[in-house]
Write a protein that holds these residues in place. Structure first.
Motif, mmCIF file in Angstrom:
data_model
loop_
_atom_site.group_PDB
_atom_site.id
_atom_site.type_symbol
_atom_site.label_atom_id
_atom_site.label_comp_id
_atom_site.label_asym_id
_atom_site.label_seq_id
_atom_site.Cartn_x
_atom_site.Cartn_y
_atom_site.Cartn_z
ATOM 1 N N ASN A 131 -46.713 -31.838 15.565
ATOM 2 C CA ASN A 131 -45.475 -31.666 14.806
ATOM 3 C C ASN A 131 -44.412 -32.709 15.151
ATOM 4 N N ILE A 132 -44.821 -33.805 15.751
ATOM 5 C CA ILE A 132 -43.936 -34.937 16.010
ATOM 6 C C ILE A 132 -44.520 -36.149 15.300
ATOM 7 N N VAL A 133 -43.700 -36.835 14.544
ATOM 8 C CA VAL A 133 -44.205 -37.934 13.719
ATOM 9 C C VAL A 133 -44.885 -38.982 14.606
ATOM 10 N N PRO A 134 -46.128 -39.382 14.281
ATOM 11 C CA PRO A 134 -46.828 -40.377 15.100
ATOM 12 C C PRO A 134 -46.325 -41.796 14.818
ATOM 13 N N VAL A 135 -46.179 -42.572 15.876
ATOM 14 C CA VAL A 135 -45.802 -43.978 15.751
ATOM 15 C C VAL A 135 -47.064 -44.825 15.783
ATOM 16 N N TYR A 192 -46.547 -41.995 7.210
ATOM 17 C CA TYR A 192 -45.772 -41.719 6.003
ATOM 18 C C TYR A 192 -46.175 -40.351 5.472
ATOM 19 N N VAL A 193 -45.202 -39.465 5.353
ATOM 20 C CA VAL A 193 -45.459 -38.083 4.930
ATOM 21 C C VAL A 193 -44.801 -37.851 3.577
ATOM 22 N N ARG A 194 -45.607 -37.460 2.607
ATOM 23 C CA ARG A 194 -45.055 -37.070 1.312
ATOM 24 C C ARG A 194 -44.597 -35.617 1.409
ATOM 25 N N GLY A 195 -43.350 -35.384 1.102
ATOM 26 C CA GLY A 195 -42.864 -34.013 1.180
ATOM 27 C C GLY A 195 -41.371 -33.929 0.961
ATOM 28 N N ILE A 196 -40.763 -32.957 1.621
ATOM 29 C CA ILE A 196 -39.361 -32.621 1.406
ATOM 30 C C ILE A 196 -38.768 -32.220 2.744
ATOM 31 N N THR A 197 -37.505 -32.538 2.964
ATOM 32 C CA THR A 197 -36.875 -32.131 4.217
ATOM 33 C C THR A 197 -36.485 -30.656 4.150
ATOM 34 N N LEU A 198 -36.363 -30.039 5.307
ATOM 35 C CA LEU A 198 -35.922 -28.641 5.353
ATOM 36 C C LEU A 198 -34.522 -28.513 4.761
ATOM 37 N N ARG A 199 -33.682 -29.515 4.961
ATOM 38 C CA ARG A 199 -32.321 -29.460 4.389
ATOM 39 C C ARG A 199 -32.379 -29.381 2.866
ATOM 40 N N HIS A 200 -33.263 -30.169 2.263
ATOM 41 C CA HIS A 200 -33.382 -30.144 0.804
ATOM 42 C C HIS A 200 -33.853 -28.767 0.335
ATOM 43 N N ALA A 227 -39.951 -15.433 5.370
ATOM 44 C CA ALA A 227 -41.162 -15.445 6.206
ATOM 45 C C ALA A 227 -41.762 -16.847 6.295
ATOM 46 N N GLN A 228 -41.794 -17.567 5.173
ATOM 47 C CA GLN A 228 -42.331 -18.922 5.167
ATOM 48 C C GLN A 228 -41.421 -19.885 5.924
ATOM 49 N N LEU A 229 -40.128 -19.731 5.769
ATOM 50 C CA LEU A 229 -39.182 -20.590 6.487
ATOM 51 C C LEU A 229 -39.299 -20.398 7.993
ATOM 52 N N LEU A 230 -39.516 -19.165 8.427
ATOM 53 C CA LEU A 230 -39.669 -18.913 9.868
ATOM 54 C C LEU A 230 -40.961 -19.535 10.399
ATOM 55 N N THR A 231 -42.006 -19.554 9.583
ATOM 56 C CA THR A 231 -43.254 -20.221 9.987
ATOM 57 C C THR A 231 -43.016 -21.715 10.178
ATOM 58 N N VAL A 232 -42.299 -22.330 9.237
ATOM 59 C CA VAL A 232 -41.944 -23.748 9.363
ATOM 60 C C VAL A 232 -41.110 -23.967 10.620
ATOM 61 N N PHE A 233 -40.139 -23.102 10.831
ATOM 62 C CA PHE A 233 -39.230 -23.245 11.967
ATOM 63 C C PHE A 233 -39.962 -23.098 13.299
ATOM 64 N N GLN A 234 -40.933 -22.223 13.362
ATOM 65 C CA GLN A 234 -41.701 -22.064 14.597
ATOM 66 C C GLN A 234 -42.460 -23.347 14.944
ATOM 67 N N LYS A 235 -42.940 -24.067 13.928
ATOM 68 C CA LYS A 235 -43.620 -25.336 14.183
ATOM 69 C C LYS A 235 -42.647 -26.373 14.744
ATOM 70 N N VAL A 236 -41.432 -26.362 14.226
ATOM 71 C CA VAL A 236 -40.396 -27.239 14.774
ATOM 72 C C VAL A 236 -40.159 -26.907 16.241
ATOM 73 N N CYS A 237 -40.049 -25.626 16.535
ATOM 74 C CA CYS A 237 -39.823 -25.188 17.921
ATOM 75 C C CYS A 237 -40.982 -25.594 18.822
ATOM 76 N N TYR A 273 -48.779 -30.444 2.042
ATOM 77 C CA TYR A 273 -49.880 -29.544 2.413
ATOM 78 C C TYR A 273 -49.519 -28.654 3.598
ATOM 79 N N GLY A 274 -48.220 -28.449 3.802
ATOM 80 C CA GLY A 274 -47.781 -27.516 4.824
ATOM 81 C C GLY A 274 -47.531 -28.123 6.186
ATOM 82 N N GLU A 275 -47.801 -29.419 6.371
ATOM 83 C CA GLU A 275 -47.545 -30.022 7.672
ATOM 84 C C GLU A 275 -46.037 -30.114 7.922
ATOM 85 N N VAL A 276 -45.633 -29.961 9.165
ATOM 86 C CA VAL A 276 -44.221 -30.010 9.555
ATOM 87 C C VAL A 276 -44.070 -31.047 10.661
ATOM 88 N N LEU A 277 -43.151 -32.004 10.471
ATOM 89 C CA LEU A 277 -42.957 -33.080 11.435
ATOM 90 C C LEU A 277 -41.482 -33.213 11.791
#
Length: 540
Positions: free
Chosen positions: A187-191, A208-216, A235-245, A271-275
């Motif tokens: 869940n950390i963007v690879p360099v 390069y990740v195709r997607g949308i920011t949590l802020r958006h 429920a879905q937002l909390l799943t995303v947030f747990q990956k951030v944590c 596809y559900g990935e969180v970075l």
């Protein structure tokens, strides 16, 4: 580039001399056929020693052999570096190690170039490695561009500096790439690469990740965009947030705090990935000073040089760094020496507040007002947002759950000692809510605990309730039946007593008496009911 080969000469006292060449690697020497270097001599142990060859040197380690490993007549007890030309004794067997240099000649290099020109596509032979596309994002000091890596034909995100004239800014930019690259987590963007382009401008490339920011996503929910409401319930937002944590907990475990956590820096892929992105303000903690707060073991994957680079750049970059809307009081005051993992915990609590209310916890007319509020901890608990008629589309029942509001409040405590002391503890309370348990932050009483137990076991409780109702109904039916039987017995006893009294007084049984006896016998299912009817018909 050709790998160097190391020559090993094996000299036996009772057998032939043998020479072999080895590439870099680790090789076990012994008389077991399973060994990498098999020497069939009785006085050598089955696994006698390990020889490790790399590009710069060779080392040898005894593996607890019976007859020992000797160098220059001294028995070794630890891993020992060998010089070229050294002689090693494994029991009676002598090993001589040498390395033949095989430098590339101009002829061989030219031949190699010609072969590459024939075999590889033109992109591999260009000096320019990337083809630059559109701007993906832009901040005050840097921009992220879409780029195409020509050699392997893939899209990457390239971060460049907008103004690379300051040595301190260049140092921070390079350190950002190093820190991010060393934090290898799903869940950390690879360099991919840190380099300098043909214009001598420093850059680094990332996945390069195709997607949308949590802020958006949160902005779309705030404006009640129907597709976002359907796709991103709480429920879905909390799943995303747990990956951030998860990502931040990993960084903390390796001695790094982010210091600029905000929904804008979290990318949700198609596809559900969180970075977690943008580690430009990351701080490498000194493990000798922050062990208690940061939970470090005194070690960090981040090299000391990076820590020094960041510290040097920080001294010259201003007092306050970060985003005030999610900034802990100590960070808003510019107290850099007081920052530790609990500073990130505060920011995560502020982001949870934003997820619940769809607005940042602190807002103002200008950045200075927001910064002042952050420094003084001036914000409203999330649960107050929906105390009136306000209903938020992504929340259960449209209201902020008290339990999660309490979790955010604890994480955002003004004093670091009153917050969750690490991210896993913060996550544990969120997971408790997700699984239907009480959180430690809300300090739930017996009533709340019981209610949550019933809610978690609602199917079991419903089954028990249905069983109880059926039991009560069956019991009531039995009691009614028994009551009717008792009434019938009392009626029978009273009638018989009356007839006996009349008979004792010398009176003959009347037609009415026989009819009453017939009715009673028929009611009780006795066979003499017909007899009583016949007697009633014959009576006067």
């Amino acid at each position: 580039m050709s790998l160097p080969e190391t020559k090993l000469t094996i000299i036996r006292p009772d057998g032939p001399t043998e020479s072999r060449s080895f590439l870099p690697g680790a090789y076990v020497i012994g008389r077991s056929p399973d060994c990498d270097i098999f020497i069939e001599t009785p006085l050598i142990s089955r696994s006698h020693a390990r020889l490790t060859i790399n590009e710069r040197e060779c080392v040898i380690e005894d593996l607890g052999s019976s007859n020992g490993t000797y160098i220059a007549g001294e028995r070794i007890s630890a891993v020992t570096i060998l010089r070229l030309g050294s002689k090693v004794m494994l029991g009676p067997v002598s090993l001589e190690i040498s390395r033949d240099a095989a430098p590339d000649t101009p002829v061989s290099l030219e031949a190699r170039r010609e072969a590459l020109a024939k075999l590889l596509p033109p992109e591999f032979l260009r000096e320019k490695k990337y083809e630059i596309g559109n701007t993906i994002a832009q901040g005050g000091m840097g921009a992220v561009l879409l780029a195409r890596e020509l050699t392997i034909q893939r899209n990457v995100a390239m971060k460049v500096m907008l103004d690379g004239t300051s040595p301190d800014e260049v140092m921070r930019f390079v350190s950002e790439a190093k820190v991010t690259g060393q934090l290898e987590h799903p869940n950390i963007v690879p360099v991919h690469e840190l380099g300098v382009d043909e214009k001598e401008q420093v850059f680094y490339t990332m996945k390069y990740v195709r997607g949308i920011t949590l802020r958006h996503v949160l902005d779309l929910l705030f404006h009640q965009q129907s597709e976002a409401v359907e796709r991103y319930p709480l429920a879905q937002l909390l799943t995303v947030f747990q990956k951030v944590c998860d990502a931040i907990a990993f960084a903390h475990a390796h001695g790094v705090i982010h210091r600029d956590l905000k929904p804008d820096n979290f990318m949700i892929g198609d596809y559900g990935e969180v970075l977690v992105m943008d580690w430009g303000l990351a701080k490498v903690l000194d493990p000798t000073r922050n062990q208690a707060a940061a939970g470090l073991d005194g070690h960090s994957i981040i090299r000391t040089g990076v820590r020094k680079e960041l510290a040097h750049a920080e001294k010259r970059s201003g007092n306050v760094m970060g985003t005030p809307q999610y900034m802990a009081p100590e960070q808003a005051y510019g107290a850099h020496d007081q920052l530790d993992i609990r500073t990130d915990v505060y920011a995560l609590g502020a982001i949870l507040h934003h997820i619940l209310t769809l607005r940042p916890p602190i807002e103002g007319d200008d950045p200075q007002e927001v910064l002042r509020k952050a420094a003084h901890g001036e914000w409203e608990p999330a649960r107050k947002t929906t105390l009136g008629k306000t209903r938020l589309p992504h929340l259960p029942g449209g209201k902020v759950p008290d339990a999660l509001s309490a979790v955010a409040e604890k994480a955002m405590a003004a004093r670091a000692s009153d917050r969750y002391q690490n991210v896993p503890d913060f996550q544990a309370d969120i997971e408790a809510y997700q699984n239907g348990f009480a959180t430690t932050a809300e300090k739930a009483g017996v009533g709340k605990q019981t209610f949550l137990l019933f809610k978690r076991r609602r199917f079991l409780v419903a089954g028990l309730a249905i069983t109880f109702v059926l039991f009560v109904a069956a019991l009531g039916s039995i009691l009614v039946h028994r009551s009717k039987e008792a009434a019938a017995r009392q009626e029978s006893v009273a009638l018989v007593a009356k007839i006996r009294a009349e008979h004792a007084a010398g009176a003959a049984l009347s037609k009415a008496d026989y009819e009453a006896l017939a009715a009673l016998a028929e009611k009780q299912g006795r066979p003499e009911a017909q007899i009583y009817r016949d007697l009633a018909a014959a009576a006067k």
